[in-house]
Motif scaffolding. Structure first.
Motif, PDB file in Angstrom:
ATOM      1  N   ASP A  85       0.804  -1.215   0.000  1.00 21.29           N
ATOM      2  CA  ASP A  85       0.000   0.000   0.000  1.00 21.29           C
ATOM      3  C   ASP A  85       0.845   1.277   0.000  1.00 21.29           C
TER       4      ASP A  85
ATOM      5  N   LEU B 259      -7.131  -5.922  -3.746  1.00 19.68           N
ATOM      6  CA  LEU B 259      -7.752  -4.823  -3.009  1.00 19.68           C
ATOM      7  C   LEU B 259      -9.249  -5.019  -2.807  1.00 19.68           C
TER       8      LEU B 259
ATOM      9  N   ARG C 222      -6.744  -0.359   3.704  1.00 18.01           N
ATOM     10  CA  ARG C 222      -5.532   0.434   3.957  1.00 18.01           C
ATOM     11  C   ARG C 222      -5.194   1.316   2.760  1.00 18.01           C
ATOM     12  N   VAL C 223      -5.401   0.781   1.571  1.00 17.02           N
ATOM     13  CA  VAL C 223      -5.131   1.548   0.358  1.00 17.02           C
ATOM     14  C   VAL C 223      -6.017   2.790   0.295  1.00 17.02           C
TER      15      VAL C 223
END
Length: 342
Positions: A131, A156, A179-180
């Motif tokens: 990420d 993702l 998280r991305v």
């Protein structure tokens, strides 16, 4: 009426895959972006002829294997494509276009008579399992949005269109995908939910601290395609302050394909009536399959605006749909980025 027009999704021509089935990273010369009489649907001369002031140019990566080789090739491809976009102005478009990374830069370019070119990413697949690559894409290349998925699940999130494998891989966003999105918020990169599954889209809206948008999608109530957004998704976009950018892809505009500028206008009007004019914009998907009767290339952009006027949009509505809504959303992402840095 002089208006600012921004097309939020245009592909750059590129070889799809290598002989081994990996995303191709081999550079394609972009000299034709400076020419008028070429097959390419978006070029800067065509944009100027059609009154198009700004274009989001997408570094698109096709889905391949979820393994080290696939992710490595995808990451190499994404950077090669972004470098090709970066090279367009100094190599071919000096005095005609400007590479822009902020809403203010876009406005200034248009004021100077340049076509604003904004680098974006289609498919989060090149992120692989890292990420931290979001920060690199934003800081090194100025990427302003990223489409979470393309056709097929990645690490993702789940995709709206699955060509092979299970219907779901993560039940929406994976933990990595979450998280991305946080990293995207931090770095001023908009979350694009075109191509994402319904669950992915809904979860992204809930998680993101900046309104999400669909860079090239249409209305499912008017054309029942899995790539389109249904009424519930539109309502969530309204509540969150997001956008749907109606796209010139015949298969998304009209069942069986063959959509026209008039069909495009119907989708715009549907969104306006359901959730408001501040939540809709326009995109072509030129050079990625887009192009309809009445808006076949960037040189015909003024015809699309005329069609919207003929369908009853007034001057203020045209300005909002044509580009101001998208600039406002970019500014919101920039404000969130600034807060994260203080």
């Amino acid at each position: 009426m002089s208006i600012f027009i921004m097309d939020t999704h245009i592909d750059i021509p590129w070889e799809e895959k290598t002989a081994d089935g990996l995303p191709s990273w081999h550079k394609r010369d972009q000299a034709d972006c400076a020419q008028r009489d070429v097959e390419r649907r978006f070029t800067v001369p065509k944009a100027k002829a059609g009154g198009l002031g700004a274009a989001c140019l997408a570094a698109y990566t096709p889905q391949a294997g979820l393994d080290e080789a696939g992710h490595a090739a995808a990451w190499r491809r994404a950077q090669a494509m972004l470098e090709a976009i970066e090279d367009m102005v100094p190599h071919y478009l000096e005095g005609e276009a400007a590479l822009c990374h902020t809403a203010a830069h876009i406005r200034q370019a248009v004021q100077n008579g340049d076509v604003a070119l904004i680098p974006v990413m289609e498919n989060g697949y090149p992120i692989g399992e890292d990420d931290s690559r979001i920060g690199w894409l934003a800081q090194r290349y100025g990427v302003r949005y990223m489409t979470l998925t393309h056709n097929g699940h990645n690490l993702l999130a789940d995709s709206a269109v699955v060509r092979e494998g299970p219907e779901e891989a993560h039940g929406g966003l994976s933990s990595l995908g979450r998280r991305v999105i946080q990293q995207m918020n931090r770095h001023g990169m908009l979350v694009d939910v075109s191509h994402a599954s319904r669950k992915t889209m809904m979860q992204a809206v809930e998680l993101s601290e900046v309104p999400v948008f669909a860079s090239h999608s249409c209305v499912r109530a008017l054309c029942d395609h899995p790539r389109n957004l249904d009424d519930g998704q539109l309502d969530v976009l309204k509540a969150s302050g997001g956008l749907i950018q109606i796209t010139a892809m015949g298969a998304f505009l009209k069942r069986g394909g063959g959509g026209t500028a008039a069909d495009f206008a119907k989708h715009v009007l549907y969104v306006i009536r359901r959730i408001g004019v501040e939540h809709v914009g326009l995109s072509s998907d030129f050079d990625g399959g887009g192009g309809i009767e009445g808006w076949q290339d960037a040189g015909e952009t003024h015809q699309l605006i005329q069609t919207l006027q003929e369908h009853g949009l007034d001057d203020s509505e045209i300005r909002a749909v044509a580009g101001e809504n998208m600039l406002t959303l970019l500014e919101k992402a920039e404000e969130r980025m600034t807060k994260s840095q203080t």
